[in-house]
Write a protein that holds these residues in place. Structure first.
Motif, PDB file in Angstrom:
ATOM      1  N   GLY A 162       0.814  -1.206   0.000  1.00  0.00           N
ATOM      2  CA  GLY A 162       0.000   0.000   0.000  1.00  0.00           C
ATOM      3  C   GLY A 162       0.844   1.251   0.000  1.00  0.00           C
ATOM      4  N   GLY A 163       0.249   2.335  -0.442  1.00  0.00           N
ATOM      5  CA  GLY A 163       0.950   3.607  -0.525  1.00  0.00           C
ATOM      6  C   GLY A 163       0.508   4.589   0.547  1.00  0.00           C
ATOM      7  N   ASP A 164       0.606   5.863   0.227  1.00  0.00           N
ATOM      8  CA  ASP A 164       0.363   6.920   1.212  1.00  0.00           C
ATOM      9  C   ASP A 164      -1.069   6.890   1.748  1.00  0.00           C
ATOM     10  N   GLY A 165      -2.047   6.753   0.866  1.00  0.00           N
ATOM     11  CA  GLY A 165      -3.434   6.738   1.308  1.00  0.00           C
ATOM     12  C   GLY A 165      -3.749   5.514   2.139  1.00  0.00           C
ATOM     13  N   ALA A 166      -3.238   4.372   1.703  1.00  0.00           N
ATOM     14  CA  ALA A 166      -3.552   3.107   2.368  1.00  0.00           C
ATOM     15  C   ALA A 166      -2.924   3.008   3.750  1.00  0.00           C
ATOM     16  N   MET A 167      -1.794   3.642   3.964  1.00  0.00           N
ATOM     17  CA  MET A 167      -1.067   3.454   5.218  1.00  0.00           C
ATOM     18  C   MET A 167      -0.937   4.739   6.047  1.00  0.00           C
ATOM     19  N   TYR A 168      -0.693   5.856   5.404  1.00  0.00           N
ATOM     20  CA  TYR A 168      -0.519   7.109   6.139  1.00  0.00           C
ATOM     21  C   TYR A 168      -1.865   7.759   6.498  1.00  0.00           C
ATOM     22  N   ASP A 169      -2.816   7.693   5.571  1.00  0.00           N
ATOM     23  CA  ASP A 169      -4.011   8.518   5.702  1.00  0.00           C
ATOM     24  C   ASP A 169      -5.266   7.697   5.979  1.00  0.00           C
ATOM     25  N   ILE A 170      -6.107   7.495   4.975  1.00  0.00           N
ATOM     26  CA  ILE A 170      -7.419   6.903   5.225  1.00  0.00           C
ATOM     27  C   ILE A 170      -7.327   5.479   5.769  1.00  0.00           C
ATOM     28  N   GLY A 171      -6.228   4.770   5.462  1.00  0.00           N
ATOM     29  CA  GLY A 171      -6.094   3.398   5.947  1.00  0.00           C
ATOM     30  C   GLY A 171      -5.282   3.259   7.215  1.00  0.00           C
ATOM     31  N   PHE A 172      -4.918   4.364   7.845  1.00  0.00           N
ATOM     32  CA  PHE A 172      -4.028   4.279   9.005  1.00  0.00           C
ATOM     33  C   PHE A 172      -4.665   3.534  10.180  1.00  0.00           C
ATOM     34  N   ALA A 173      -5.968   3.736  10.399  1.00  0.00           N
ATOM     35  CA  ALA A 173      -6.633   3.050  11.507  1.00  0.00           C
ATOM     36  C   ALA A 173      -6.585   1.534  11.315  1.00  0.00           C
ATOM     37  N   SER A 174      -6.827   1.093  10.090  1.00  0.00           N
ATOM     38  CA  SER A 174      -6.772  -0.344   9.810  1.00  0.00           C
ATOM     39  C   SER A 174      -5.350  -0.869   9.996  1.00  0.00           C
ATOM     40  N   LEU A 175      -4.370  -0.089   9.552  1.00  0.00           N
ATOM     41  CA  LEU A 175      -2.972  -0.492   9.732  1.00  0.00           C
ATOM     42  C   LEU A 175      -2.630  -0.584  11.214  1.00  0.00           C
ATOM     43  N   SER A 176      -3.025   0.408  11.997  1.00  0.00           N
ATOM     44  CA  SER A 176      -2.718   0.415  13.424  1.00  0.00           C
ATOM     45  C   SER A 176      -3.328  -0.801  14.114  1.00  0.00           C
ATOM     46  N   ARG A 177      -4.529  -1.157  13.710  1.00  0.00           N
ATOM     47  CA  ARG A 177      -5.173  -2.341  14.296  1.00  0.00           C
ATOM     48  C   ARG A 177      -4.373  -3.602  13.974  1.00  0.00           C
ATOM     49  N   LEU A 178      -3.882  -3.704  12.747  1.00  0.00           N
ATOM     50  CA  LEU A 178      -3.059  -4.855  12.384  1.00  0.00           C
ATOM     51  C   LEU A 178      -1.792  -4.910  13.233  1.00  0.00           C
TER      52      LEU A 178
END
Length: 526
Positions: free
Chosen positions: A302-318
């Motif tokens: 994933g890129g900036d949106g997927a990990m830094y921005d809109i997807g950050f909550a999902s990443l943090s949960r992982l």
């Protein structure tokens, strides 16, 4: 070029097309006749694509030039093989006897001679191996004209050796090199004795590492594609093709990686919306564990949106889940896929859409979010920040991430030529410069290394780790953020007629220095 694609009927017999996928569907797309020749079928409706169909795609029409190889200048460093974003440069090491026997089976004498001339003696594979008392090997380099887009990055990384040079194409040369590559694929595998574990780039001598076959529709010189290829190479070399899976978040990687009917991956993959790819990966991991597939490696792209921005909550949960899932962040500092908007990965002063340089505001006015630092603050997570232009650092990071028994995140600098305002051949050069100027420092954080932050965090790989700025080895000039900004179009408007940087760029420099000093402090250096 051939590919080991799996028949779609084997993957999903209920939705398989009524003809062979490669011979029917890919052939029609290659000929440009698919729109009026092919009926709609269940396979495209369900977005199923067999593995490796990108190998059948021909890009030889894209560029008027391609790299020519001079064996007499080659040292076998393998940097061009690692850097190529399109798997257009391939290498093999064979002892003379094995090579000669393999070429005897080729019916065309001219082809045999041309292929034989592509193999050369190098210190690395001939002299050094002979000193160990083993049979030395000849190093051969091949350029696939059907995959090469003519970016010239291989020539850039070859540097002072000048074993590669861009030359104008002609039909005869393209056809000869294409046939040479066909012979290459019929040659025996590189024996393990020539693959040096201390030279991690040697992994790409093994076919089991080439899990990204090219044929993707990425831009010329794309920094993302190189990172994906190298991650798959390191993972495939250790674990094998059948033990690797990918969950890809929406972005450039899902567009050029799955433009029907072309797929560059030889591994299992699925695409997801960019805000929930980590969550999808958690589900996949749990199902794999239920089936006893604990050994399989699962990566999220994933890129900036997927990990830094809109997807950050999902990443943090992982990252807090404890699950054995790995994340490769393709850090372009901009939303390349949707027109070049700024993101929280963008640098201060960067000129991007939604943060344009104008009278009132001079580019991005918010500080960059340091995703790797945020990730290492989660409990028991392996974190690396790295660049593909330092293959050993990158490969060490990926290998350690795969070995780590839990969540791991690898944040890699991936230049985007059109959005950064750099040449097609400059991805590796700019990655090194980003590291050397503290724009994007590299580090590895391994919770297994000790109890304290100082023990866990290593800044090894950065030049002059105890100093604020690294200095140019010839001129003594400090290599700072402003030095870096002068080389890229996204910062061009910050320099006046006399070349002096404006206040916005000076603020960006202060931000990069503060980030570097924080890393020094955490690593116990400052």
């Amino acid at each position: 070029m051939t590919t080991e694609t799996v028949p779609l009927s084997d993957l999903a017999p209920d939705v398989a097309p009524r003809c062979d996928f490669n011979e029917c569907i890919v052939r029609s797309y290659n000929a440009g006749t698919a729109d009026y020749e092919l009926p709609a079928d269940e396979a495209i409706a369900t977005s199923l694509v067999p593995p490796g169909t990108g190998a059948l795609r021909d890009f030889s029409y894209l560029s008027p030039t391609m790299p020519a190889f001079d064996p007499d200048r080659c040292v076998g460093c393998m940097e061009c093989v690692a850097a190529c974003p399109d798997t257009a440069i391939l290498a093999r090491v064979l002892d003379p006897g094995t090579l000669d026997r393999a070429l005897e089976a080729e019916p065309d004498a001219g082809e045999r001679d041309r292929v034989r001339r592509r193999f050369t003696r190098t210190t690395k594979y001939w002299d050094a191996v002979a000193k160990r008392g083993q049979e030395p090997g000849l190093f051969g380099l091949f350029i696939d004209p059907t995959k090469c887009k003519g970016c010239g990055e291989c020539v850039e990384v070859c540097g002072v050796h000048e074993a590669l040079s861009m030359r104008p194409k002609d039909e005869r040369w393209v056809e000869e090199t294409r046939r040479e590559v066909e012979v290459f694929h019929r040659l025996p595998e590189t024996p393990d004795r020539y693959i040096n574990e201390r030279s991690l780039v040697d992994m790409m001598l093994a076919s089991r590492s080439l899990l990204y076959v090219g044929g993707a529709g990425s831009c010329m010189g794309c920094g993302e594609a190189t990172a994906i290829r190298m991650m798959l190479a390191a993972t495939g070399f250790v674990y094998g093709r059948e033990s690797v899976g990918i969950v890809a978040a929406t972005g450039c990687n899902t567009v050029y990686g799955s433009t029907y009917p072309y797929n560059p991956f030889l591994v299992t993959w699925t695409n997801s919306l960019f805000e929930n790819a980590p969550a999808v990966a958690m589900g996949v991991r749990l199902r794999w564990n239920q089936r006893g597939w604990h050994h399989k490696r699962l990566w999220v792209l994933g890129g900036d949106g997927a990990m830094y921005d809109i997807g950050f909550a999902s990443l943090s949960r992982l990252l807090t889940s404890g699950l054995d899932v790995k994340v490769l962040v393709l850090d372009t500092q901009v939303y390349s896929n949707t027109g070049g908007q700024a993101s929280t990965a963008s640098f201060l002063g960067q000129d991007s859409k939604m943060a344009s340089y104008g009278r009132a505001r001079h580019g991005k006015s918010e500080r960059r979010k340091e995703l790797a630092l945020l990730a290492l603050m989660h409990p028991d997570v392996f974190v690396a920040q790295t660049i593909t232009a330092d293959p050993n650092h990158f490969y060490r990071a990926v290998l350690a991430a795969n070995e780590y028994p839990g969540p791991a995140l690898v944040n890699v600098y991936t230049p985007c030529q059109p959005e950064h305002g750099i040449g097609d051949d400059m991805a590796a050069h700019q990655s090194k410069l980003a590291r050397d100027t503290r724009t994007f420092p590299v580090f590895i954080y391994d919770p297994r290394a000790g109890e304290t932050m100082r023990e866990r965090l290593s800044l090894r790989g950065n030049p002059a780790v105890s100093e604020d700025w690294y200095r140019h080895p010839k001129t003594g000039e400090p290599l700072d953020f402003i030095y870096f900004a002068r080389t890229e179009g996204r910062f061009a408007r910050h320099f006046g007629p006399d070349g002096a940087p404006d206040e916005a760029l000076l603020a960006g420099q202060a931000d990069r220095l503060a980030n570097w000093r924080l890393l020094q402090q955490l690593a116990g250096i400052r």
